[in-house]
Design a protein around this motif. Structure first.
Motif, PDB file in Angstrom:
ATOM      1  N   SER A   1      88.432  49.018  69.191  1.00 23.66           N
ATOM      2  CA  SER A   1      89.994  50.363  68.590  1.00 23.66           C
ATOM      3  C   SER A   1      89.448  51.092  68.083  1.00 23.66           C
ATOM      4  O   SER A   1      89.966  52.330  68.169  1.00 23.66           O
ATOM      5  N   GLN A   2      88.507  51.180  67.346  1.00 22.63           N
ATOM      6  CA  GLN A   2      88.219  52.886  66.341  1.00 22.63           C
ATOM      7  C   GLN A   2      86.432  53.466  67.639  1.00 22.63           C
ATOM      8  O   GLN A   2      86.060  53.716  66.498  1.00 22.63           O
ATOM      9  N   GLY A   3      86.731  52.526  68.052  1.00 22.14           N
ATOM     10  CA  GLY A   3      85.120  53.773  69.359  1.00 22.14           C
ATOM     11  C   GLY A   3      83.595  53.088  68.508  1.00 22.14           C
ATOM     12  O   GLY A   3      83.792  53.782  69.020  1.00 22.14           O
ATOM     13  N   VAL A   4      83.240  51.723  68.142  1.00 24.84           N
ATOM     14  CA  VAL A   4      82.842  50.982  67.948  1.00 24.84           C
ATOM     15  C   VAL A   4      82.053  50.422  69.088  1.00 24.84           C
ATOM     16  O   VAL A   4      82.579  49.324  69.584  1.00 24.84           O
ATOM     17  N   ARG A   5      80.849  50.988  69.363  1.00 24.20           N
ATOM     18  CA  ARG A   5      80.384  50.651  70.543  1.00 24.20           C
ATOM     19  C   ARG A   5      79.484  48.834  70.474  1.00 24.20           C
ATOM     20  O   ARG A   5      78.656  49.010  69.578  1.00 24.20           O
ATOM     21  N   GLY A   6      79.545  47.940  71.602  1.00 20.35           N
ATOM     22  CA  GLY A   6      78.280  46.788  71.514  1.00 20.35           C
ATOM     23  C   GLY A   6      78.407  45.952  70.435  1.00 20.35           C
ATOM     24  O   GLY A   6      76.906  45.253  70.529  1.00 20.35           O
ATOM     25  N   VAL A   7      79.669  46.006  69.883  1.00 20.92           N
ATOM     26  CA  VAL A   7      80.189  45.043  69.232  1.00 20.92           C
ATOM     27  C   VAL A   7      80.680  43.447  70.021  1.00 20.92           C
ATOM     28  O   VAL A   7      81.125  43.856  70.621  1.00 20.92           O
ATOM     29  N   THR A   8      79.315  42.008  69.376  1.00 15.66           N
ATOM     30  CA  THR A   8      80.285  41.276  70.112  1.00 15.66           C
ATOM     31  C   THR A   8      80.423  40.287  69.307  1.00 15.66           C
ATOM     32  O   THR A   8      80.609  40.852  67.843  1.00 15.66           O
ATOM     33  N   LEU A   9      81.927  39.062  69.718  1.00 14.48           N
ATOM     34  CA  LEU A   9      81.753  37.778  68.619  1.00 14.48           C
ATOM     35  C   LEU A   9      80.198  37.449  68.007  1.00 14.48           C
ATOM     36  O   LEU A   9      80.740  37.248  66.373  1.00 14.48           O
ATOM     37  N   ASP A  10      79.308  37.255  68.895  1.00 13.75           N
ATOM     38  CA  ASP A  10      78.643  37.657  67.862  1.00 13.75           C
ATOM     39  C   ASP A  10      77.688  38.258  66.446  1.00 13.75           C
ATOM     40  O   ASP A  10      77.458  37.645  65.156  1.00 13.75           O
ATOM     41  N   ASP A  11      78.694  38.935  66.173  1.00 13.46           N
ATOM     42  CA  ASP A  11      78.030  40.112  65.407  1.00 13.46           C
ATOM     43  C   ASP A  11      79.197  40.070  64.266  1.00 13.46           C
ATOM     44  O   ASP A  11      79.191  41.175  63.440  1.00 13.46           O
TER      45      ASP A  11
END
Length: 408
Positions: free
Chosen positions: A87-97
């Motif tokens: 929702s903040q616009g951060v891309r490419g984040v998965t649960l593992d990150d």
């Protein structure tokens, strides 16, 4: 008996928020003195309660909290953080990150331990939240402070950052919204910081714990939302926005070019595994907090308690002769300046220790936040209006007596 000495790693560690002045304050309380403590952002001590639904959800899940969780944290909390990050616009984040910790401070220590070899340098703001400087030293690294420019509203001095980068520099710490100054960095400054990190192959470590404690309709931009290539670690927690300091529920999100940081991420995983897991009851509060009613907005809007107390503290502080202050846009603090021509202070720790003795008001001197000159201090504006007026009134009288002595 042979004396047992502390580790030499502690030689450069300073944490004056809970330092010698705090030790004297405890002694004074033991002697029966009643103090007004404006040294630490502990919201519960001033009547700010965690949202009731957050409390209840944690209580309901206590039967599920006796065992270890996954070393990175429970699924529900990490999924909620992933959605919040998106929702903040951060891309490419998965649960593992996503890593959960015992507050953001736990993860800050983990991140610096995994990043720094002996002698490596970490760029930190001056003034800073002193935990950052302490953990850089404890990790074997060398904290190098770049100046924030008070004349420009406390934004980072980009030229100073560039001048202080060496072959040993590994990363740049960005505290935004800032503690202790309360400034929110504009997007053009964030873009420049990303460019500097990109040009020099540095990691960005973004402390964004106060990202919801915003005044005057100021907008906060997540640093990690502005690039997909620069490796960025973002730290946040329930402590401030959700008034849950004691829950010790924090998180760290890794974003950017994770392929280039594979070895570093393996180090983070190793340290997370060694810790076993973070406090499990606090983890259960995260999903409800992030997905529920954002009561912090009621506190920071016009007429809200935090907004009113910020305005009151600012008006009272700046009415004192020789005291100026950049009005904070965020967080729970302000960082006033004592004009050296009016207050020629040589040792600000001793000055504020004398203030404590004389007034029973506890503040933290500016050098406790790694500010290089003895001419600032941090004040917490969390007490109710009457206590805030009393505390700043005592400060004003102490400074008036100091001016009179200087003039004599």
């Amino acid at each position: 008996m042979k004396p047992i000495s502390k580790s030499t790693k502690l030689a450069n560690v300073l944490y004056d928020i809970r330092g010698p002045i705090m030790a004297r304050a405890r002694q004074m309380e033991d002697e029966g003195h009643k103090l007004i403590k404006l040294n630490i952002g502990n919201l519960a001590a001033f009547g700010f309660d965690a949202p009731e639904e957050v409390q209840l959800d944690m209580i309901r899940n206590l039967p599920n909290s006796a065992g270890y969780s996954d070393s990175k944290g429970i699924f529900a909390a990490r999924k909620a953080i992933m959605h919040y990050t998106q929702s903040q616009g951060v891309r490419g984040v998965t649960l593992d990150d996503i890593y959960l910790g015992n507050g953001a401070s736990d993860l800050i220590a983990m991140a610096t331990n995994a990043l720094l070899d002996d002698g490596d340098e970490l760029l930190l703001p001056a003034p800073d939240y002193p935990l950052w400087t302490a953990v850089a030293s404890l990790s074997g690294g060398k904290p190098v402070h770049y100046l924030c420019d008070e004349s420009q509203g406390w934004v980072p001095d980009l030229n100073d950052i560039r001048a202080k980068i060496t072959p040993r520099t590994k990363g740049i710490v960005v505290i935004n919204p800032n503690n202790p100054t309360g400034v929110v960095y504009p997007d053009h400054i964030l873009h420049e910081l990303i460019t500097i990190a990109r040009d020099h192959g540095l990691v960005l470590l973004a402390d964004e714990v106060y990202d919801k404690v915003l005044y005057d309709d100021v907008k906060h931009t997540a640093l990690a939302s502005l690039s997909t290539d620069v490796v960025t670690l973002t730290f946040n927690s329930l402590s401030k926005s959700y008034r849950a300091c004691g829950y010790r529920a924090g998180w760290m999100v890794v974003s950017g070019d994770k392929a280039s940081a594979r070895d570093y991420i393996e180090g983070l995983d190793m340290l997370a595994n060694m810790k076993l897991c973070a406090n499990v009851p606090g983890q259960w509060a995260i999903q409800t907090a992030l997905g529920g009613y954002q009561s912090i907005n009621d506190l920071v809007r016009e007429g809200g308690r935090l907004r009113q107390q910020r305005d009151l503290a600012y008006d009272l502080i700046t009415a004192i002769p020789g005291v100026t202050c950049v009005k904070p846009q965020a967080a729970l603090y302000m960082f006033p300046r004592l004009d050296p021509a009016v207050y020629p202070i040589q040792d600000d720790r001793q000055f504020f220790l004398a203030l404590l003795e004389a007034t029973r008001v506890m503040l933290v001197q500016g050098t406790g936040f790694n500010w290089p000159s003895p001419d600032h201090f941090r004040i917490v504006f969390l007490p109710h209006d009457s206590d805030l007026r009393e505390a700043i009134g005592r400060l004003a009288r102490f400074l008036e007596d100091y001016r009179a002595k200087q003039a004599a």
